[in-house]
Design a protein around this motif. Structure first.
Motif, PDB file in Angstrom:
ATOM      1  N   ILE A 147      -9.013  19.693  -9.260  1.00  0.00           N
ATOM      2  CA  ILE A 147      -8.812  18.774  -8.136  1.00  0.00           C
ATOM      3  C   ILE A 147      -8.362  17.422  -8.689  1.00  0.00           C
ATOM      4  O   ILE A 147      -8.631  17.130  -9.855  1.00  0.00           O
ATOM      5  CB  ILE A 147     -10.088  18.575  -7.274  1.00  0.00           C
ATOM      6  CG1 ILE A 147     -11.261  18.079  -8.131  1.00  0.00           C
ATOM      7  CG2 ILE A 147     -10.435  19.832  -6.531  1.00  0.00           C
ATOM      8  CD1 ILE A 147     -12.383  17.469  -7.337  1.00  0.00           C
ATOM      9  N   PRO A 148      -7.694  16.566  -7.888  1.00  0.00           N
ATOM     10  CA  PRO A 148      -7.303  16.798  -6.485  1.00  0.00           C
ATOM     11  C   PRO A 148      -5.999  17.593  -6.385  1.00  0.00           C
ATOM     12  O   PRO A 148      -5.390  17.906  -7.406  1.00  0.00           O
ATOM     13  CB  PRO A 148      -7.104  15.368  -5.956  1.00  0.00           C
ATOM     14  CG  PRO A 148      -6.624  14.605  -7.162  1.00  0.00           C
ATOM     15  CD  PRO A 148      -7.368  15.201  -8.339  1.00  0.00           C
ATOM     16  N   ASP A 149      -5.594  17.885  -5.142  1.00  0.00           N
ATOM     17  CA  ASP A 149      -4.319  18.560  -4.916  1.00  0.00           C
ATOM     18  C   ASP A 149      -3.211  17.558  -4.680  1.00  0.00           C
ATOM     19  O   ASP A 149      -2.062  17.759  -5.046  1.00  0.00           O
ATOM     20  CB  ASP A 149      -4.428  19.484  -3.693  1.00  0.00           C
ATOM     21  CG  ASP A 149      -5.437  20.582  -3.930  1.00  0.00           C
ATOM     22  OD1 ASP A 149      -5.231  21.372  -4.863  1.00  0.00           O
ATOM     23  OD2 ASP A 149      -6.453  20.620  -3.208  1.00  0.00           O
ATOM     24  N   ILE A 150      -3.572  16.494  -4.036  1.00  0.00           N
ATOM     25  CA  ILE A 150      -2.583  15.496  -3.602  1.00  0.00           C
ATOM     26  C   ILE A 150      -3.320  14.169  -3.627  1.00  0.00           C
ATOM     27  O   ILE A 150      -4.547  14.139  -3.788  1.00  0.00           O
ATOM     28  CB  ILE A 150      -2.072  15.889  -2.183  1.00  0.00           C
ATOM     29  CG1 ILE A 150      -0.802  15.141  -1.788  1.00  0.00           C
ATOM     30  CG2 ILE A 150      -3.149  15.744  -1.135  1.00  0.00           C
ATOM     31  CD1 ILE A 150      -0.125  15.717  -0.537  1.00  0.00           C
ATOM     32  N   SER A 151      -2.605  13.061  -3.498  1.00  0.00           N
ATOM     33  CA  SER A 151      -3.324  11.792  -3.423  1.00  0.00           C
ATOM     34  C   SER A 151      -2.575  10.857  -2.480  1.00  0.00           C
ATOM     35  O   SER A 151      -1.462  11.158  -2.047  1.00  0.00           O
ATOM     36  CB  SER A 151      -3.492  11.171  -4.809  1.00  0.00           C
ATOM     37  OG  SER A 151      -2.268  11.159  -5.488  1.00  0.00           O
ATOM     38  N   ALA A 152      -3.214   9.757  -2.176  1.00  0.00           N
ATOM     39  CA  ALA A 152      -2.568   8.734  -1.344  1.00  0.00           C
ATOM     40  C   ALA A 152      -3.235   7.415  -1.687  1.00  0.00           C
ATOM     41  O   ALA A 152      -4.353   7.398  -2.236  1.00  0.00           O
ATOM     42  CB  ALA A 152      -2.740   9.054   0.139  1.00  0.00           C
ATOM     43  N   ASN A 153      -2.553   6.364  -1.358  1.00  0.00           N
ATOM     44  CA  ASN A 153      -3.096   5.045  -1.652  1.00  0.00           C
ATOM     45  C   ASN A 153      -4.549   4.936  -1.171  1.00  0.00           C
ATOM     46  O   ASN A 153      -4.877   5.358  -0.066  1.00  0.00           O
ATOM     47  CB  ASN A 153      -2.231   3.983  -0.962  1.00  0.00           C
ATOM     48  CG  ASN A 153      -2.519   2.608  -1.517  1.00  0.00           C
ATOM     49  OD1 ASN A 153      -3.664   2.145  -1.503  1.00  0.00           O
ATOM     50  ND2 ASN A 153      -1.503   1.951  -2.030  1.00  0.00           N
ATOM     51  N   GLY A 154      -5.381   4.377  -2.035  1.00  0.00           N
ATOM     52  CA  GLY A 154      -6.787   4.239  -1.678  1.00  0.00           C
ATOM     53  C   GLY A 154      -7.312   2.843  -1.975  1.00  0.00           C
ATOM     54  O   GLY A 154      -8.508   2.655  -2.143  1.00  0.00           O
ATOM     55  N   ALA A 155      -6.423   1.859  -2.039  1.00  0.00           N
ATOM     56  CA  ALA A 155      -6.857   0.514  -2.417  1.00  0.00           C
ATOM     57  C   ALA A 155      -6.419  -0.535  -1.400  1.00  0.00           C
ATOM     58  O   ALA A 155      -5.326  -0.437  -0.842  1.00  0.00           O
ATOM     59  CB  ALA A 155      -6.292   0.158  -3.794  1.00  0.00           C
ATOM     60  N   PHE A 156      -7.266  -1.504  -1.175  1.00  0.00           N
ATOM     61  CA  PHE A 156      -6.950  -2.667  -0.323  1.00  0.00           C
ATOM     62  C   PHE A 156      -6.583  -2.278   1.104  1.00  0.00           C
ATOM     63  O   PHE A 156      -5.618  -2.797   1.654  1.00  0.00           O
ATOM     64  CB  PHE A 156      -5.822  -3.499  -0.944  1.00  0.00           C
ATOM     65  CG  PHE A 156      -6.214  -4.190  -2.221  1.00  0.00           C
ATOM     66  CD1 PHE A 156      -7.038  -5.310  -2.195  1.00  0.00           C
ATOM     67  CD2 PHE A 156      -5.782  -3.713  -3.447  1.00  0.00           C
ATOM     68  CE1 PHE A 156      -7.409  -5.946  -3.369  1.00  0.00           C
ATOM     69  CE2 PHE A 156      -6.147  -4.343  -4.630  1.00  0.00           C
ATOM     70  CZ  PHE A 156      -6.970  -5.464  -4.592  1.00  0.00           C
ATOM     71  N   ALA A 165       6.964  -4.635  -7.489  1.00  0.00           N
ATOM     72  CA  ALA A 165       7.670  -4.507  -6.207  1.00  0.00           C
ATOM     73  C   ALA A 165       6.981  -3.452  -5.344  1.00  0.00           C
ATOM     74  O   ALA A 165       6.371  -2.519  -5.862  1.00  0.00           O
ATOM     75  CB  ALA A 165       9.121  -4.101  -6.466  1.00  0.00           C
ATOM     76  N   ILE A 166       7.087  -3.626  -4.029  1.00  0.00           N
ATOM     77  CA  ILE A 166       6.419  -2.705  -3.100  1.00  0.00           C
ATOM     78  C   ILE A 166       6.950  -1.281  -3.249  1.00  0.00           C
ATOM     79  O   ILE A 166       6.272  -0.308  -2.944  1.00  0.00           O
ATOM     80  CB  ILE A 166       6.545  -3.232  -1.654  1.00  0.00           C
ATOM     81  CG1 ILE A 166       5.528  -2.546  -0.759  1.00  0.00           C
ATOM     82  CG2 ILE A 166       7.948  -3.087  -1.114  1.00  0.00           C
ATOM     83  CD1 ILE A 166       5.282  -3.273   0.529  1.00  0.00           C
ATOM     84  N   THR A 167       8.182  -1.167  -3.776  1.00  0.00           N
ATOM     85  CA  THR A 167       8.784   0.159  -3.958  1.00  0.00           C
ATOM     86  C   THR A 167       8.487   0.751  -5.336  1.00  0.00           C
ATOM     87  O   THR A 167       8.856   1.886  -5.612  1.00  0.00           O
ATOM     88  CB  THR A 167      10.320   0.059  -3.813  1.00  0.00           C
ATOM     89  OG1 THR A 167      10.774  -1.006  -4.662  1.00  0.00           O
ATOM     90  CG2 THR A 167      10.726  -0.201  -2.381  1.00  0.00           C
ATOM     91  N   ALA A 168       7.814  -0.018  -6.198  1.00  0.00           N
ATOM     92  CA  ALA A 168       7.529   0.487  -7.559  1.00  0.00           C
ATOM     93  C   ALA A 168       6.556   1.665  -7.477  1.00  0.00           C
ATOM     94  O   ALA A 168       5.767   1.771  -6.536  1.00  0.00           O
ATOM     95  CB  ALA A 168       6.936  -0.625  -8.409  1.00  0.00           C
ATOM     96  N   ALA A 169       6.622   2.535  -8.473  1.00  0.00           N
ATOM     97  CA  ALA A 169       5.754   3.723  -8.485  1.00  0.00           C
ATOM     98  C   ALA A 169       4.291   3.302  -8.473  1.00  0.00           C
ATOM     99  O   ALA A 169       3.905   2.331  -9.123  1.00  0.00           O
ATOM    100  CB  ALA A 169       6.050   4.563  -9.719  1.00  0.00           C
ATOM    101  N   GLU A 170       3.480   4.040  -7.723  1.00  0.00           N
ATOM    102  CA  GLU A 170       2.038   3.785  -7.723  1.00  0.00           C
ATOM    103  C   GLU A 170       1.412   4.391  -8.968  1.00  0.00           C
ATOM    104  O   GLU A 170       2.035   5.192  -9.675  1.00  0.00           O
ATOM    105  CB  GLU A 170       1.409   4.378  -6.460  1.00  0.00           C
ATOM    106  CG  GLU A 170       1.858   3.658  -5.192  1.00  0.00           C
ATOM    107  CD  GLU A 170       1.032   4.034  -3.965  1.00  0.00           C
ATOM    108  OE1 GLU A 170       0.161   4.902  -4.074  1.00  0.00           O
ATOM    109  OE2 GLU A 170       1.279   3.428  -2.912  1.00  0.00           O
ATOM    110  N   VAL A 171       0.159   3.998  -9.217  1.00  0.00           N
ATOM    111  CA  VAL A 171      -0.596   4.539 -10.347  1.00  0.00           C
ATOM    112  C   VAL A 171      -1.935   5.048  -9.807  1.00  0.00           C
ATOM    113  O   VAL A 171      -2.306   4.747  -8.663  1.00  0.00           O
ATOM    114  CB  VAL A 171      -0.842   3.461 -11.437  1.00  0.00           C
ATOM    115  CG1 VAL A 171       0.473   2.975 -12.022  1.00  0.00           C
ATOM    116  CG2 VAL A 171      -1.642   2.281 -10.859  1.00  0.00           C
TER     117      VAL A 171
END
Ligand SMILES: *[C@@H]1O[C@H](CO)[C@@H](O)[C@H](O)[C@H]1NC(C)=O
Ligand SMILES: *[C@@H]1O[C@H](CO)[C@@H](O)[C@H](O)[C@H]1NC(C)=O
Length: 580
Positions: free
Chosen positions: A472-481, A415-421
């Motif tokens: 590192i890193p300190d934080i992350s964000a979506n990096g795919a597609f 689901a779009i709300t599921a936790a990212e990995v």
């Protein structure tokens, strides 16, 4: 008689003392860069060498405390940033330093009229010759050639300074460094989606995905040393457009109607690098021409002929850097000097975010090192990309004054709300522990907790496992597609290069909110992030393999794959709005 004896005595003393002046090695390179090969030619000792001497700045040891005073959430001075003038003044080299170096040069017959001192006295520059510099620095220069560009570059393997001068000099260029240009081959990572062709990629993107952005809307371009937007579609040179297209399509869509500035660094002939950029926003850093930093005005045909953009651009309040280089590539002094520039930007209220790399625990192109403590002075690259070796984290993310951004992805089919990995599709989130920078105060508790509960079993040969170095890193964000309109075609892009401007955009939105309620920009954000981990969505699954290992694992709390997790914008904005 007496008089002549004294003369003879003086003469005797001066000749016997000069050779006895005690020298010590100042910098030494062991790491080669396979792309730079020595040319088999005898170097003419009369060859002109434009020398830049980086003087030791004062008060740098206080920089950390100065910055904490305006960045720590518990400080009464939070966000009470300095002006750029105050920053320059606080760190300018002392008169004692300037005079000591001038006297040393004069003792080699280099008079004052041959040298020029930069604004704020950070650099002493002179046009020397190879013969002269070889004596001055007790070294030997060679001509190197870049395997792709065929550009020549003068470098030595090490250089020495008199022991009483060493403390006054950070480093000298050109010497042991092989810096690289920002424009580099990047892996093509895309799949074609709805093929279409339109003249403006940004327009195509906004039309389709961000209709709130008006037609023909473009970022403000700050042209540094001849930098221009690449106007042409270039399928040959995919890399030319992918980075700006990706960064600006998403940044503009996220922050519109806020203005987004593109610092386009360097012309299309020589390109630019971190130094070119820092020169442009800080006149006191401005180092002149330090080969292999590109030379401006550009001596090559078709290059930018105007003057170098020294200190001509005010930094924006958020700077997102989507490029990184391996720590193993740079000398410690080079990284430290640049890192201090990021500290100064933080003091002036600027947030600097940088991508943490796309090769997991390995360096760019999967390069790892052969020795523990992989920085430019103590390791060597393994010859084969992908081979086992020492982890090679990415600078400038490892600089403690930069916010390093890793990459996550959604779980396919979930689901779009599921936790990212952690991102393991196409790229691996760059992460690990610095071989150059020590553990900063604001990260201590997070790293200690990680080592207490989740310490990986890798030996000290693979990474600095002391728990005392910067993670590192300190934080992350979506990096795919990331769907990007690129050269008129919709393509998918992957990487921390996508994650960094996303985080940068979020900070920009928070700045806007703070300014609207009469507050200042957030500046250096790491102390606030680590004091408020619940403002991030913790990422607890996924790895960042590299160097013949499965890398580190994402775990509850901070980890060297996804940092504190992805920003929870409403929560993060609440944290920053509650601060003075
Ligand atoms: C070195 O020579 C170049 C080319 O003649 C000149 O533009 C530059 O100003 C000189 N630099 C110094 C420090 O004298
Ligand atoms: C690990 O990092 C710490 C902190 O920077 C440093 O003091 C130590 O020397 C490093 N260890 C190795 C083996 O490089």
């Amino acid at each position: 008689m007496k008089l002549s004896i004294i003369t003879i005595a003086n003469f005797f003393i001066s000749v016997s003392c000069a050779p006895a002046a005690s020298y010590a090695v100042h910098e030494k390179r062991h790491v080669g860069d396979l792309r730079w090969r020595p040319r088999d030619v005898e170097l003419d000792s009369r060859t002109v060498l434009p020398l830049s001497i980086g003087l030791t700045q004062q008060n740098l040891h206080k920089g950390h405390d100065f910055l904490m005073d305006v960045s720590h959430p518990n400080s009464p001075n939070y966000a009470n940033h300095w002006t750029l003038e105050q920053v320059a003044e606080a760190f300018a080299p002392t008169l004692e330093t300037i005079n000591a170096v001038k006297e040393w040069l004069a003792s080699f017959g280099i008079d004052e009229d041959r040298i020029s001192i930069s604004k704020s006295s950070s650099w002493i520059r002179l046009n020397s010759t190879v013969g002269e510099v070889e004596k001055l620095l007790r070294t030997k220069y060679k001509v190197y050639e870049h395997s792709e560009t065929k550009k020549p570059h003068l470098a030595c393997d090490d250089y020495s300074l008199p022991v009483d001068i060493k403390s006054h000099i950070d480093f000298i260029t050109p010497t042991i460094g092989f810096d690289a240009y920002l424009i580099e081959p990047r892996r093509k990572r895309h799949s074609n989606v709805d093929q279409y062709y339109l003249p403006g990629d940004l327009e195509t993107f906004f039309d389709n995905l961000a209709p709130n952005v008006p037609q023909n809307y473009l970022p403000t371009v700050a042209s540094i040393d001849g930098g221009t937007l690449q106007p042409s579609i270039s399928t040959e040179d995919w890399n030319h457009n992918s980075e700006p297209d990706l960064d600006f399509e998403y940044a503009i869509a996220l922050v519109y109607p806020q203005e987004v500035t593109l610092y386009q660094v360097g012309d299309s002939v020589e390109g630019g690098n971190f130094d070119t950029f820092l020169d442009a926003i800080d006149g006191s850093y401005c180092s002149g021409d330090n080969p292999p930093d590109p030379t401006y005005p550009d001596p090559y045909s078709g290059g930018y002929k105007g003057p170098k953009s020294c200190g001509q651009f005010a930094p924006t309040s958020v700077i997102s850097i989507s490029y990184g280089r391996d720590e193993g590539f740079f000398t410690s002094s080079y990284m430290n000097r640049q890192c201090n520039e990021y500290m100064k930007l933080g003091l002036a209220g600027v947030t600097v975010v940088a991508s943490s790399g796309d090769y997991g625990v390995a360096g760019n192109y999967n390069q790892c090192c052969t020795n523990a403590g992989c920085v430019g002075s103590s390791g060597e690259y393994t010859n084969q990309a992908g081979a086992a070796g020492t982890f090679n984290p990415s600078f400038p993310g490892t600089c403690e004054y930069v916010t390093a951004v890793g990459a996550t992805q959604m779980v396919p089919g979930a689901a779009i709300t599921a936790a990212e990995v952690a991102c393991e599709f196409s790229i691996y989130s760059g992460g690990g522990f610095s071989n150059n920078f020590a553990l900063p105060s604001w990260q201590t508790s997070a790293v200690e907790t990680y080592f207490e509960y989740y310490k990986p079993l890798y030996s000290a040969v693979l990474y600095n496992n002391s728990g005392r170095s910067r993670g590192i890193p300190d934080i992350s964000a979506n990096g795919a597609f990331y769907l990007v309109a690129l050269d008129g075609v919709g393509q998918h892009i992957f990487g921390t290069s996508a994650s960094a401007p996303t985080v940068g955009s979020i900070i920009s939105l928070i700045n806007e909110q703070r300014i609207a309620s009469g507050k200042k920009t957030v500046g250096f954000i790491n102390p606030v992030l680590y004091a408020n981990p619940s403002a991030m969505n913790d990422i607890t699954r996924g790895n960042n393999p590299g160097c013949g290992t499965s890398g580190f694992s994402a775990v509850p709390g901070w980890d060297p794959v996804t940092g504190l997790g992805t920003p929870n914008y409403p929560a993060l904005s609440k944290v920053f709005m509650a601060l003075p």
